[in-house]
Design an enzyme around this catalytic site. Structure first.
Site, PDB file in Angstrom:
ATOM      1  N   GLU A   1      20.196 -17.341  -5.524  1.00  0.00           N
ATOM      2  CA  GLU A   1      19.761 -16.020  -5.969  1.00  0.00           C
ATOM      3  C   GLU A   1      19.345 -16.067  -7.443  1.00  0.00           C
ATOM      4  O   GLU A   1      18.340 -15.456  -7.836  1.00  0.00           O
ATOM      5  CB  GLU A   1      20.895 -15.009  -5.731  1.00  0.00           C
ATOM      6  CG  GLU A   1      20.673 -13.601  -6.250  1.00  0.00           C
ATOM      7  CD  GLU A   1      19.459 -12.890  -5.664  1.00  0.00           C
ATOM      8  OE1 GLU A   1      18.840 -13.409  -4.728  1.00  0.00           O
ATOM      9  OE2 GLU A   1      19.119 -11.809  -6.186  1.00  0.00           O
TER      10      GLU A   1
ATOM     11  N   CYS B   1       0.813  -1.212   0.000  1.00  0.00           N
ATOM     12  CA  CYS B   1       0.000   0.000   0.000  1.00  0.00           C
ATOM     13  C   CYS B   1       0.849   1.266   0.000  1.00  0.00           C
ATOM     14  O   CYS B   1       1.973   1.271   0.501  1.00  0.00           O
ATOM     15  CB  CYS B   1      -0.880   0.022   1.239  1.00  0.00           C
ATOM     16  SG  CYS B   1      -1.860  -1.456   1.429  1.00  0.00           S
TER      17      CYS B   1
ATOM     18  N   GLU C   1      10.805 -15.401  -9.668  1.00  0.00           N
ATOM     19  CA  GLU C   1       9.939 -14.283  -9.278  1.00  0.00           C
ATOM     20  C   GLU C   1       9.550 -13.398 -10.450  1.00  0.00           C
ATOM     21  O   GLU C   1       8.510 -12.755 -10.411  1.00  0.00           O
ATOM     22  CB  GLU C   1      10.534 -13.462  -8.128  1.00  0.00           C
ATOM     23  CG  GLU C   1      11.742 -12.639  -8.466  1.00  0.00           C
ATOM     24  CD  GLU C   1      12.264 -11.824  -7.287  1.00  0.00           C
ATOM     25  OE1 GLU C   1      11.485 -11.466  -6.404  1.00  0.00           O
ATOM     26  OE2 GLU C   1      13.479 -11.533  -7.279  1.00  0.00           O
TER      27      GLU C   1
ATOM     28  N   ASN D   1      -1.897   2.173   5.953  1.00  0.00           N
ATOM     29  CA  ASN D   1      -0.971   1.087   5.618  1.00  0.00           C
ATOM     30  C   ASN D   1      -0.695   0.306   6.897  1.00  0.00           C
ATOM     31  O   ASN D   1      -0.560   0.906   7.966  1.00  0.00           O
ATOM     32  CB  ASN D   1       0.373   1.638   5.111  1.00  0.00           C
ATOM     33  CG  ASN D   1       0.258   2.217   3.725  1.00  0.00           C
ATOM     34  OD1 ASN D   1      -0.798   2.158   3.096  1.00  0.00           O
ATOM     35  ND2 ASN D   1       1.352   2.779   3.243  1.00  0.00           N
ATOM     36  N   GLY D   2      -0.550  -1.013   6.777  1.00  0.00           N
ATOM     37  CA  GLY D   2      -0.247  -1.825   7.960  1.00  0.00           C
ATOM     38  C   GLY D   2      -1.385  -2.783   8.256  1.00  0.00           C
ATOM     39  O   GLY D   2      -2.298  -2.965   7.438  1.00  0.00           O
TER      40      GLY D   2
ATOM     41  N   HIS E   1      21.973 -36.716  -3.825  1.00  0.00           N
ATOM     42  CA  HIS E   1      21.184 -37.166  -2.671  1.00  0.00           C
ATOM     43  C   HIS E   1      19.686 -37.055  -2.924  1.00  0.00           C
ATOM     44  O   HIS E   1      18.901 -37.055  -1.980  1.00  0.00           O
ATOM     45  CB  HIS E   1      21.589 -36.361  -1.431  1.00  0.00           C
ATOM     46  CG  HIS E   1      23.025 -36.548  -1.052  1.00  0.00           C
ATOM     47  ND1 HIS E   1      23.508 -37.724  -0.543  1.00  0.00           N
ATOM     48  CD2 HIS E   1      24.093 -35.718  -1.172  1.00  0.00           C
ATOM     49  CE1 HIS E   1      24.808 -37.614  -0.335  1.00  0.00           C
ATOM     50  NE2 HIS E   1      25.189 -36.403  -0.715  1.00  0.00           N
TER      51      HIS E   1
ATOM     52  N   ARG F   1       5.408   0.079  -6.039  1.00  0.00           N
ATOM     53  CA  ARG F   1       5.323  -0.749  -4.840  1.00  0.00           C
ATOM     54  C   ARG F   1       4.334  -1.909  -5.010  1.00  0.00           C
ATOM     55  O   ARG F   1       4.325  -2.834  -4.219  1.00  0.00           O
ATOM     56  CB  ARG F   1       4.864   0.115  -3.649  1.00  0.00           C
ATOM     57  CG  ARG F   1       5.880   1.162  -3.234  1.00  0.00           C
ATOM     58  CD  ARG F   1       5.256   2.177  -2.298  1.00  0.00           C
ATOM     59  NE  ARG F   1       4.818   1.564  -1.063  1.00  0.00           N
ATOM     60  CZ  ARG F   1       5.527   1.516   0.058  1.00  0.00           C
ATOM     61  NH1 ARG F   1       6.725   2.048   0.074  1.00  0.00           N
ATOM     62  NH2 ARG F   1       5.059   0.960   1.141  1.00  0.00           N
TER      63      ARG F   1
HETATM   64  O1  M6R Z   1      14.199  -4.789   1.310  1.00  0.00           O
HETATM   65  P1  M6R Z   1      14.722  -6.116   1.774  1.00  0.00           P
HETATM   66  O2  M6R Z   1      16.120  -6.390   1.315  1.00  0.00           O
HETATM   67  O3  M6R Z   1      14.568  -6.324   3.240  1.00  0.00           O
HETATM   68  O4  M6R Z   1      13.776  -7.157   1.047  1.00  0.00           O
HETATM   69  C1  M6R Z   1      13.881  -8.526   1.286  1.00  0.00           C
HETATM   70  C2  M6R Z   1      13.100  -9.316   0.276  1.00  0.00           C
HETATM   71  O5  M6R Z   1      11.735  -9.018   0.351  1.00  0.00           O
HETATM   72  C3  M6R Z   1      13.585  -9.050  -1.161  1.00  0.00           C
HETATM   73  O6  M6R Z   1      14.947  -9.310  -1.291  1.00  0.00           O
HETATM   74  C4  M6R Z   1      12.802  -9.930  -2.153  1.00  0.00           C
HETATM   75  O7  M6R Z   1      13.119 -11.284  -1.959  1.00  0.00           O
HETATM   76  C5  M6R Z   1      13.069  -9.514  -3.597  1.00  0.00           C
HETATM   77  N1  M6R Z   1      11.859  -9.636  -4.352  1.00  0.00           N
HETATM   78  C6  M6R Z   1      14.115 -10.320  -4.267  1.00  0.00           C
HETATM   79  O8  M6R Z   1      14.345  -9.960  -5.582  1.00  0.00           O
END
Ligand code: M6R
Length: 599
Positions: free
Chosen positions: A472, A2, A479, A100-101, A495, A27
């Protein structure tokens, strides 16, 4: 996630609110809305979907008024529809709030309000705030807000307007909120980027603070009603920095910004062969480090463990922040907890930080966003200086986090009076150039992406320092391209996961030269023998892997400690190109938000 924008001043109210909402789009959101306090009362408009839908609803209307609040919603309680979209109003239509929250005692408060005769119309936890404020209404706007907030458990970033009042009230607990200061105008936002079109003078609200904002003035109080003096920050990030700079996507821009980001993070931190970090912590008593983080930041933490143990000789444990906070963690004397976060707002990481602090640990933050909640709550910190990261997939923050963890490892070694490894320092200084070389492979990586664009699964395999890079790489691909991908330590294949190998399960190996190189070759043989297709990331002058792998990505040679940084580049580019070829807007992948500020 949000987003909130509020405005009071002489400009065209709806266009200021819409501009702010558009700045918050990155966001992630599913609906949007705004309330304008005009001479006839509170005019509220909501729409499901993109901000364009909200724009359509207000177009052609006479929206006179000098203050208003607006919101982009990312559903937590109740489906994305217009009733659940913010702002929420009380039954008389006199109080409007954006929130927000998460309100944790929402069910109890809802029952209480219903018993008192209030009619709740949405499925959200947020709506009850408007009713509570109305319930406590006694002619003093800020007092009724404060009374309502006393009852609320959970997190909030709130902006509130009341019919006939020439002010906006903002309040924060656990969800970021800033004030933007202008000349004869004021802004409230959940994110600095929403107000940067208009002002660079920012005040960050802390938890349990309430701001009363009028067009020429503001005051900030704690929830006991005591006045709080706030520092005004001058923001250096320009909107130009935030926008795409000619790249097709933010993610691609941010991938290509990595040489610059590394130069910025190193600036002033290496002088005459020595590491300069001003950490306000006593490192002499250091016995153990615990690193907590989420997602990509957790991957950099795993690399940090290798570096800190090897270079600084300190035992390191790494935990998911979301696990650490609930597992009754043991904190002993001599423990240092490091929290890593790009945004500095991740709810789980923040909660882990607070848990560790409550148990007596000293906290070191490795954070990108200056002034973020985590950066303000740690005892000491290292800022990444990677610049704004807008793409939901974290890229430059990852490589810069690894560089800063390496700097920290070298710094701790230096503090112990041990000789500094000069070749690592020399390699660090030439790293931006090596990254540029790796970025030069973007076109050939796109060709490779064309070959794998329709595959259903990919295994990412690496060892040692490059096992977290495999994790990573897999996270990046899944994602943003929605292709199933898993990262594994290459030797673990035998394994179990090796049963998955056939011609439809490609394996991407990170096979640059280090102490596990020969072992990786054997792991490749195992895959090849079972008909699996191999993609390999290798050093430019590699001779051995060529015969084993069907597809090769070349990267420049660097010292072993820096291989995760260089090897991350083809992981990011491969994921980016696959997603782009699949027609996905990877800056805003489905179901994801840049900053996860809810649990
Ligand atoms: O802002 P942060 O580094 O705390 O965020 C952590 C994760 O939410 C963030 O790295 C998320 O996994 C990304 N989408 C990865 O690309």
């Amino acid at each position: 996630m949000c987003g909130i924008i509020g405005y009071i001043g002489p400009r065209d109210i709806s266009s200021v609110l819409l501009t702010g909402l558009k700045r918050l789009e990155y966001r992630g959101y599913d609906s949007a809305g705004m309330t304008i306090n005009n001479p006839d009362g509170l005019a509220t408009f909501k729409a499901v979907g993109k901000i364009m839908e909200l724009e359509k609803k207000i177009s052609g209307r006479d929206l006179a008024g000098n203050l208003g609040i607006a919101h982009t919603r990312w559903a937590t309680h109740g489906e994305p529809n217009e009733i659940n979209a913010h702002p929420h109003l009380d039954a008389k239509g006199e109080v409007a709030i954006v929130h927000n929250g998460i309100i944790e005692n929402y069910y109890a408060l809802k029952d209480f309000l219903i018993k008192e005769g209030f009619k709740i119309v949405s499925d959200t936890d947020s709506e009850i705030v408007a009713h509570l404020i109305q319930k406590f209404h006694n002619g003093d706007f800020s007092e009724s807000v404060a009374k309502a907030l006393e009852l609320i458990e959970g997190t909030f970033g709130l902006a509130i307007v009341q019919k006939g009042e020439n002010k906006i009230i903002a309040a924060r607990r656990g969800s970021p909120l800033v004030l933007g200061l202008g000349e004869g105008e004021m802004f409230i936002a959940s994110d600095v980027s929403a107000v940067l079109d208009y002002t660079k003078r920012i005040i960050y609200l802390n938890d349990d603070e309430l701001a009363i904002v009028e067009k020429d003035s503001y005051s900030v109080k704690n929830l006991k009603g005591e006045e709080v003096n706030k520092k005004v920050h001058e923001i250096k990030w320009t909107l130009d920095q935030i926008e795409k700079k000619g790249f097709k996507h933010f993610m691609l821009k941010e991938i290509f910004e990595q040489p610059e980001a590394i130069i910025n993070t190193l600036r002033g931190r290496i002088k005459e062969g020595k590491i300069k970090l001003s950490l306000d912590l006593n490192m002499n008593s250091l016995k153990r480090i615990i690193i907590v983080a989420c997602g990509t930041s957790w991957h950099s933490a795993l690399i940090g463990k290798h570096l800190l143990e090897k270079i600084a000789g300190v035992p390191v444990e790494v935990d998911y922040a979301s696990e650490f906070r609930y597992r009754d963690p043991l904190i002993r004397e001599g423990d240092l907890v490091i929290v890593i976060s790009q945004s500095g707002e991740t709810a789980d990481t923040l909660a882990a930080l607070r848990e560790a602090k409550a148990r007596g640990a000293k906290i070191l933050g490795i954070v990108n966003v200056v002034g973020s909640t985590i950066s303000r709550e740690v005892d000491s910190g290292i800022y990444l200086h990677a610049g704004p990261e807008i793409g939901v997939a974290s890229t430059k923050a990852f490589t810069v986090q690894v560089v800063d963890l390496l700097l920290l490892a070298l710094f701790l070694r230096q503090e112990k009076g041990l000789d500094l490894q000069k070749d690592i320092i020399r390699n660090l200084e030439t790293l931006p150039e090596k990254i540029r070389e790796a970025l030069g492979q973007s076109d050939s990586i796109r060709e490779l992406a064309e070959k794998f664009v329709n595959c259903k699964n990919i295994l990412y395999l690496g060892r040692g320092l490059n096992f977290p890079v495999a994790l990573e790489g897999a996270l990046k691909l899944k994602e943003i391209s929605y292709i199933h991908a898993e990262g594994y330590p290459a030797a673990e294949m035998k394994h179990g996961p090796i049963a998955l190998i056939d011609k439809d399960m490609p394996a991407l190996f990170i096979a640059t030269r280090d102490n596990t190189y020969e072992k990786i070759l054997s792991n490749m043989e195992e895959i090849k023998a079972r008909g699996g297709e191999i993609i390999a990331v290798v050093n430019e002058d590699d001779k051995k892997v060529i015969g084993l792998a069907g597809s090769i990505i070349k990267v420049p040679s660097v010292s072993c400690e820096l291989t995760p940084v260089v090897n991350a580049i083809p992981m990011q580019l491969f994921a980016y190109h696959v997603a782009d070829l699949r027609g996905i807007d990877m800056d805003k992948p489905r179901n994801l938000a840049k900053s996860v500020t809810v649990e």
